[in-house]
Write a protein that holds these residues in place. Structure first.
Motif, mmCIF file in Angstrom:
data_model
loop_
_atom_site.group_PDB
_atom_site.id
_atom_site.type_symbol
_atom_site.label_atom_id
_atom_site.label_comp_id
_atom_site.label_asym_id
_atom_site.label_seq_id
_atom_site.Cartn_x
_atom_site.Cartn_y
_atom_site.Cartn_z
ATOM 1 N N TYR A 425 40.123 30.545 -16.400
ATOM 2 C CA TYR A 425 40.192 30.257 -17.829
ATOM 3 C C TYR A 425 41.447 29.490 -18.185
ATOM 4 O O TYR A 425 41.436 28.601 -19.012
ATOM 5 C CB TYR A 425 40.120 31.558 -18.637
ATOM 6 C CG TYR A 425 38.772 32.172 -18.543
ATOM 7 C CD1 TYR A 425 37.759 31.793 -19.419
ATOM 8 C CD2 TYR A 425 38.481 33.081 -17.552
ATOM 9 C CE1 TYR A 425 36.496 32.331 -19.312
ATOM 10 C CE2 TYR A 425 37.217 33.628 -17.438
ATOM 11 C CZ TYR A 425 36.223 33.246 -18.328
ATOM 12 O OH TYR A 425 34.974 33.765 -18.207
ATOM 13 N N SER A 426 42.569 29.836 -17.552
ATOM 14 C CA SER A 426 43.809 29.190 -17.950
ATOM 15 C C SER A 426 44.224 28.080 -17.004
ATOM 16 O O SER A 426 45.193 27.388 -17.260
ATOM 17 C CB SER A 426 44.923 30.235 -18.061
ATOM 18 O OG SER A 426 45.063 30.893 -16.844
ATOM 19 N N SER A 427 43.523 27.879 -15.896
ATOM 20 C CA SER A 427 43.982 26.826 -14.998
ATOM 21 C C SER A 427 43.269 25.493 -15.227
ATOM 22 O O SER A 427 43.447 24.558 -14.470
ATOM 23 C CB SER A 427 43.925 27.260 -13.533
ATOM 24 O OG SER A 427 42.732 27.890 -13.230
ATOM 25 N N LEU A 428 42.465 25.411 -16.287
ATOM 26 C CA LEU A 428 41.907 24.108 -16.667
ATOM 27 C C LEU A 428 42.441 23.734 -18.048
ATOM 28 O O LEU A 428 42.450 24.563 -18.956
ATOM 29 C CB LEU A 428 40.377 24.193 -16.727
ATOM 30 C CG LEU A 428 39.622 24.225 -15.397
ATOM 31 C CD1 LEU A 428 38.174 24.570 -15.636
ATOM 32 C CD2 LEU A 428 39.736 22.893 -14.682
ATOM 33 N N ASN A 429 42.873 22.506 -18.200
ATOM 34 C CA ASN A 429 43.367 22.039 -19.492
ATOM 35 C C ASN A 429 42.213 21.960 -20.485
ATOM 36 O O ASN A 429 41.250 21.230 -20.268
ATOM 37 C CB ASN A 429 44.001 20.649 -19.286
ATOM 38 C CG ASN A 429 44.625 20.112 -20.551
ATOM 39 O OD1 ASN A 429 44.326 20.578 -21.653
ATOM 40 N ND2 ASN A 429 45.492 19.143 -20.403
ATOM 41 N N THR A 433 38.219 16.645 -20.316
ATOM 42 C CA THR A 433 36.858 16.867 -19.817
ATOM 43 C C THR A 433 36.967 17.232 -18.348
ATOM 44 O O THR A 433 37.931 16.857 -17.669
ATOM 45 C CB THR A 433 35.986 15.605 -19.942
ATOM 46 O OG1 THR A 433 36.536 14.595 -19.098
ATOM 47 C CG2 THR A 433 35.932 15.112 -21.371
ATOM 48 N N ILE A 434 35.950 17.969 -17.869
ATOM 49 C CA ILE A 434 36.090 18.448 -16.496
ATOM 50 C C ILE A 434 36.042 17.290 -15.512
ATOM 51 O O ILE A 434 36.668 17.327 -14.462
ATOM 52 C CB ILE A 434 35.038 19.527 -16.175
ATOM 53 C CG1 ILE A 434 33.640 18.961 -16.284
ATOM 54 C CG2 ILE A 434 35.208 20.743 -17.041
ATOM 55 C CD1 ILE A 434 32.732 19.584 -15.285
ATOM 56 N N GLN A 485 35.322 28.395 -12.245
ATOM 57 C CA GLN A 485 35.948 28.558 -10.947
ATOM 58 C C GLN A 485 35.387 27.525 -9.982
ATOM 59 O O GLN A 485 36.120 26.990 -9.161
ATOM 60 C CB GLN A 485 35.756 29.993 -10.430
ATOM 61 C CG GLN A 485 36.684 30.380 -9.297
ATOM 62 C CD GLN A 485 38.157 30.263 -9.635
ATOM 63 O OE1 GLN A 485 38.676 29.163 -9.905
ATOM 64 N NE2 GLN A 485 38.868 31.363 -9.659
ATOM 65 N N ARG A 486 34.110 27.190 -10.131
ATOM 66 C CA ARG A 486 33.546 26.159 -9.257
ATOM 67 C C ARG A 486 34.150 24.785 -9.584
ATOM 68 O O ARG A 486 34.351 23.969 -8.698
ATOM 69 C CB ARG A 486 32.020 26.132 -9.402
ATOM 70 C CG ARG A 486 31.385 27.230 -8.567
ATOM 71 C CD ARG A 486 29.899 27.153 -8.589
ATOM 72 N NE ARG A 486 29.356 28.027 -9.606
ATOM 73 C CZ ARG A 486 28.119 27.906 -10.086
ATOM 74 N NH1 ARG A 486 27.350 26.934 -9.683
ATOM 75 N NH2 ARG A 486 27.702 28.753 -10.990
ATOM 76 N N ILE A 487 34.445 24.563 -10.864
ATOM 77 C CA ILE A 487 35.116 23.309 -11.246
ATOM 78 C C ILE A 487 36.497 23.250 -10.594
ATOM 79 O O ILE A 487 36.902 22.219 -10.059
ATOM 80 C CB ILE A 487 35.235 23.212 -12.778
ATOM 81 C CG1 ILE A 487 33.846 23.079 -13.402
ATOM 82 C CG2 ILE A 487 36.109 22.015 -13.175
ATOM 83 C CD1 ILE A 487 33.809 23.355 -14.884
ATOM 84 N N CYS A 488 37.220 24.387 -10.618
ATOM 85 C CA CYS A 488 38.539 24.417 -9.978
ATOM 86 C C CYS A 488 38.416 24.129 -8.485
ATOM 87 O O CYS A 488 39.273 23.462 -7.903
ATOM 88 C CB CYS A 488 39.196 25.786 -10.174
ATOM 89 S SG CYS A 488 39.670 26.085 -11.869
ATOM 90 N N ALA A 490 36.049 22.316 -7.107
ATOM 91 C CA ALA A 490 35.757 20.882 -6.989
ATOM 92 C C ALA A 490 37.044 20.071 -7.120
ATOM 93 O O ALA A 490 37.263 19.105 -6.397
ATOM 94 C CB ALA A 490 34.757 20.467 -8.062
ATOM 95 N N ARG A 491 37.922 20.485 -8.057
ATOM 96 C CA ARG A 491 39.177 19.758 -8.247
ATOM 97 C C ARG A 491 40.034 19.839 -6.986
ATOM 98 O O ARG A 491 40.639 18.861 -6.557
ATOM 99 C CB ARG A 491 39.938 20.328 -9.440
ATOM 100 C CG ARG A 491 41.229 19.596 -9.715
ATOM 101 C CD ARG A 491 41.894 20.051 -10.968
ATOM 102 N NE ARG A 491 42.153 21.498 -10.956
ATOM 103 C CZ ARG A 491 42.700 22.157 -11.963
ATOM 104 N NH1 ARG A 491 43.023 21.525 -13.054
ATOM 105 N NH2 ARG A 491 42.907 23.444 -11.883
ATOM 106 N N ALA A 492 40.060 21.044 -6.381
ATOM 107 C CA ALA A 492 40.844 21.196 -5.155
ATOM 108 C C ALA A 492 40.277 20.340 -4.040
ATOM 109 O O ALA A 492 41.011 19.798 -3.210
ATOM 110 C CB ALA A 492 40.880 22.673 -4.743
ATOM 111 N N LEU A 493 38.925 20.184 -4.041
ATOM 112 C CA LEU A 493 38.294 19.422 -2.969
ATOM 113 C C LEU A 493 38.444 17.918 -3.139
ATOM 114 O O LEU A 493 38.233 17.151 -2.210
ATOM 115 C CB LEU A 493 36.799 19.755 -2.898
ATOM 116 C CG LEU A 493 36.427 21.200 -2.572
ATOM 117 C CD1 LEU A 493 34.926 21.326 -2.430
ATOM 118 C CD2 LEU A 493 37.110 21.642 -1.295
ATOM 119 N N SER A 494 38.811 17.479 -4.352
ATOM 120 C CA SER A 494 38.796 16.049 -4.640
ATOM 121 C C SER A 494 39.747 15.253 -3.752
ATOM 122 O O SER A 494 39.576 14.067 -3.576
ATOM 123 C CB SER A 494 39.148 15.817 -6.110
ATOM 124 O OG SER A 494 40.479 16.206 -6.342
#
Lengths: 593, 352
Positions: A425-429, A433-434, A485-488, A490-494
């Protein structure tokens, strides 16, 4: 026959939100008998907490409102009373006196500016005809009853001066102070370490036997409820989907949701390849009336023997993993934080969060890091990435000591090692947009030449984590916790990392969502040959996903070895205690089975 | 705790020395001749030169700054002469040959205009400002907290909305505008009903030259100065209360069966006071520093008016003295507030 204490009939509680009225509790009915413990189980949004707050009439209004139903309380030697029909002034006489409540967050549930003892004595002074001295004596007696060591000192302590477990004991003492008929415990152990949880559950069990009262125990944790309850209610989206004795629910669940919940917890006894999730058991859609239609699904693969790892498969994997050269070597790593400073601001006392820790990680393996809160596992993860500054030791990643690198060299290396945090919840700005959130690290590290290529990569990543391309332009608040959490991830995998540190990445998620994310991490590992350090307080999760694990305690390594090995044959006292504290399910229920 | 206070006092002294250096170098560089200011047009050259030498004006700037620092420092090394004793009225600590290490009150020099000691001028002005500051901050605190609590309890009600609009307006109203409107309306147009003066200080000299307290002269300046603090205290109390009221321990207090009143006044209000205390202390320090405009409008003989008049007449020692006093007040109140936090909230550990 047992004497009826509380009867809830057709209770309906709604909340006004910006998108209209949300029905949090939808027409539920149940009853509670003296001497009984009723477990209410459900995931976030199931309405279990709203149910309990409705009983004690503490729904914040606005936005919440109890629209219909009856809550009938049957006091001893007095006529029954519908708690929803009496004025607020009369309700105050029941609250704390006849119906008491323990809340989820012991950390924030006590007023920080008053002493613990005074807060408990306040309830006694309010409901009983006692003077201050008697109230103090009674409070100290209560503190003894809830097994607080040194009750006199706790009486004079402020909440921040005692630990989380102690605070929850103070809360229990406060709830018991007026000998209530009904004790409502709303996730009383969720925020606590597993060893502390065990002591609190034991205490509640004991008190239950001693007192002539009834308990409503609300939790998301089936292991806990199996251990403590007589009857269980399973809630889903504001409705009761199944209710029965604890034995019926756990041995012969009828509703697909109950079956799904029971199956999706990682099982400590067997290692499965793919964790079942609730969506393997049922589908649900919201109909026009805002209610949920549930359709059961057949679930062939769960019983399928091929879903379980055989001993040979595990051995083959280990043989392959551990003949390689290590990818990461941590040598004598120590990180400390200043505790006290002298007159000139020079630290005089340190907290050794990570104390002389050494281990290696092999390519492709998943290394678990378990321990209770404050054991230093998070600091260790952050120290490896230089997000915390170690004062001693080496972190050698593929031959390079990360602690010796210049900031520039480190920045270049950061794309190989990524971290996924605890709180999605807090680790995405919230204002990004995602799609842009996932794209940002690629821009920083100048991966791919054009924005167009990066966008394509983002869409590919979204699909990898089971989201879709049209999620690109949406904002984080439009997603659920599991999706975030899946978005996070994905961001780590980018950045195409090879090494991922997951810091309590599934701890904040509901069990069914947790299963999905764990499955995703396992799939990614097989697909991209990732190496993980998986930090968690939850031993069953660690055992499910990890090859080897490290047990940490007070900044030091207690034990290191194969996950099954440590679980089956723990060597150290601390590890044994940790394993013994895991709820045993029905086997642990002393009352019913 | 004690080491914290010592450290804060240490920082405070550094701040004060910097204030002296910065302000005095600006003023010493100003193109005026203090000797001429002191004696006016009629003095002869010798007297002027003597005065200049006495003030150290023939010395380079850094020497002048050093001399001023020596004068204001409570500990200094001085020549042990009868003139110095009369000037500084010091207490000898350790003799160092011809000189002596002494403790003394800061010597703020003499006014160029009147020749009176700056410390005497300030001593007269400060109590007046202190009374004005205290009365307006008290008024602001009482009204502000009451309004803020009511607005928070009745969030989104008409009262809440009106209170918020009015407080934004109040905050946007410059105090000198408020002062002039108040003076005009209540002291002039409505004089027959209120009996208040348009201008006037708390202490006035009557026809026989005796000091007389005129308490009603305090009323309008107090209100004029209090409007903005009332607005900000109302807003801060409201938002802090809303925050606290939704916290878990308030739910616990309600679950105990406590009445609404007890929950609000015992459990919520004290927790909401931290940000409010910061605002109150900040405003109080600012008010103590002198309400330049408001004192000017009402011709109230406080620190603000004295400072403004000193600036207009290039009375450098008086300006420096007033600024130094103001800075000291800020440093002191900040230390006091940090200590106050520890009492308001036991979680605040001032040792760290």
């Amino acid at each position: 026959m047992s004497e009826k204490l509380l009867e809830v009939k057709n209770l309906k509680t709604v909340f006004a939100t910006e998108d209209g009225t949300v029905v949090a509790v939808n027409d539920i009915s149940f009853s509670l008998n003296r001497g009984e413990t009723l477990g209410i189980v459900g995931e976030s949004g199931s309405g279990k907490s709203v149910t309990s707050l409705s009983i004690i009439r503490l729904i914040a209004n606005p936005p919440g409102k109890i629209v219909s139903g009856e809550i009938i309380y049957y006091p001893k030697d007095k006529p029954p009373v519908d708690l929803l029909k009496i004025p607020e002034k009369d309700m105050q006489k029941y609250r704390g006196n006849d119906i008491a409540m323990i809340f989820q967050e012991p950390m924030t549930s006590l007023n920080p500016v008053f002493k613990c003892g005074d807060q408990v004595a306040e309830a006694i002074l309010l409901h009983q005809h006692k003077n201050k001295k008697q109230a103090k004596e009674q409070t100290i007696a209560l503190f003894e009853k809830v097994k607080l060591a040194n009750p006199g000192r706790v009486f004079d302590s402020y909440p921040h001066q005692i630990s989380g477990g102690q605070k929850q004991r103070v809360m229990i003492a406060m709830a018991l102070s007026c000998n209530p008929d009904i004790l409502i415990a709303d996730e009383p152990t969720t925020a606590l370490d597993v060893t502390v949880q065990k002591t609190i559950l034991d205490l509640l069990n004991e008190l239950q036997e001693e007192m002539d009262a009834a308990q409503i125990f609300i939790t998301h944790d089936l292991g806990v409820v199996a251990e403590i309850a007589d009857h269980v209610i399973v809630m889903f989206k504001g409705k009761i989907v199944e209710s029965g004795t604890v034995h019926e629910i756990f041995t012969k669940p009828k509703h697909p949701y109950t079956k799904g919940l029971l199956a999706c917890r990682p099982n400590l006894e067997r290692k499965v390849k793919h964790l079942p999730t609730v969506s393997d058991f049922m589908d649900f859609t919201q109909n026009k009336n805002g209610e949920f239609d549930i359709t059961a699904k057949s679930t062939p693969f769960i019983e399928n023997a091929g879903n379980e790892f055989t001993k040979e498969e595990i051995k083959a994997r280990y043989d392959f993993l551990y003949q390689q050269t290590p990818m990461l070597k941590v040598e004598n790593l120590s990180t400390r934080f200043p505790m006290k400073k002298n007159l000139f601001g020079k630290p005089t006392q340190y907290l050794h969060a990570v104390d002389d820790v050494s281990f290696v990680v092999f390519p492709g393996e998943t290394l678990g890091l378990v321990g209770e809160s404050g054991c230093g596992k998070t600091t260790l993860g952050r120290s490896i990435l230089r997000l915390a500054t170690p004062f001693k030791g080496k972190v050698i990643f593929e031959g390079k000591d990360l602690l010796q690198l210049s900031n520039q060299e480190m920045r270049a290396l950061r794309k190989d090692i990524q971290i996924i945090f605890q709180d999605p919840y807090s680790s995405l700005n919230p204002r990004m947009t995602i799609g842009n959130a996932i794209m940002e690290p690629m821009e920083v590290h100048k991966i791919h030449s054009s924005t167009k290529e990066r966008k394509e990569k983002v869409i590919e990543l979204l699909e990898t984590v089971n989201l879709s391309a049209d999620h690109f332009g949406r904002y984080p608040h439009e997603f659920s916790g599991g999706q975030r959490q899946r978005i996070c991830i994905a961001r780590a995998l980018s950045l195409n990392p090879r090494f991922l540190i997951c810091d309590e990445s599934v701890s904040a998620l509901d069990v069914s969502v947790q299963a999905q994310v764990l499955n995703l991490l396992t799939e990614l590992r097989a697909k991209f040959n990732f190496t993980y350090i998986f930090i968690s307080h939850d031993l069953s999760v660690v055992k499910h996903i990890c090859d080897r694990m490290i047990v940490m305690n007070k900044g030091k390594v207690e034990e290191i070895g194969y996950a099954e090995e440590i679980y089956q044959h723990p060597q150290k006292e601390y590890t044994k205690r940790l394993i013994a504290s895991i709820p045993k399910g029905l086997k642990g229920n002393k009352r019913n089975v | 705790m004690i080491s914290f206070i010592i450290r804060r006092i240490g920082y405070g002294i550094v701040v004060l020395v910097l204030v002296v250096l910065i302000i005095s170098s600006i003023i010493f560089l100003a193109p005026v001749d203090p000797a001429q200011l002191t004696f006016g047009q009629r003095a002869d050259i010798e007297t002027m030169e003597a005065k200049k030498a006495d003030l150290g004006l023939d010395q380079p700037l850094y020497v002048q700054l050093g001399m001023y620092l020596r004068d204001v420092s409570p500990i200094a090394v001085l020549k042990d002469t009868p003139e110095n004793l009369a000037k500084y009225s010091y207490l000898k600590l350790i003799p160092l040959g011809q000189k002596v290490l002494v403790v003394k009150w800061p010597y703020l020099r003499e006014s160029f205009q009147t020749g009176r000691r700056v410390s005497d001028v300030l001593r007269e002005a400060i109590p007046l400002t202190l009374i004005l500051a205290l009365s307006s901050i008290l008024l602001a605190t009482l009204i502000g907290i009451t309004l803020g609590v009511i607005a928070a309890l009745k969030q989104h009600s008409i009262f809440d909305n009106i209170a918020m609009v009015v407080s934004v307006m109040g905050f946007s109203l410059p105090s000198y505008v408020a002062a002039m409107i108040l003076a005009l309306v209540f002291g002039f147009f409505l004089y027959n009903y209120t009996g208040l003066n348009v201008q006037g200080s708390l202490i006035v000299l009557d026809d026989f030259g005796d000091k007389k307290y005129v308490w009603k002269n305090l009323l309008l300046p107090t209100i004029a100065l209090g409007i903005r603090p009332v607005a900000i205290i109302t807003q801060l109390t409201r938002s802090a209360m809303l925050d606290v009221l939704s916290s878990d321990y308030i739910r616990t207090a309600k679950a105990k069966g406590l009445s609404e009143k007890k929950v609000i006044f015992k459990h919520a209000l004290r927790n909401a006071m931290n940000p409010v205390a910061t605002a109150i202390s900040g405003w109080f320090a600012a008010l103590l520093a002198g309400a330049f405009f408001v004192e000017n409008v009402f011709n109230y003989q406080g620190l603000g008016l004295v400072t403004v008049n000193a600036l207009l007449t290039f009375d450098i020692p008086l300006v420096l003295g007033a600024v130094l006093f103001t800075a000291a007040i800020f440093v002191l109140i900040n230390i006091l507030v940090d200590v106050l936090y520890a009492f308001l909230d036991p979680r605040v550990s001032v040792g760290a």
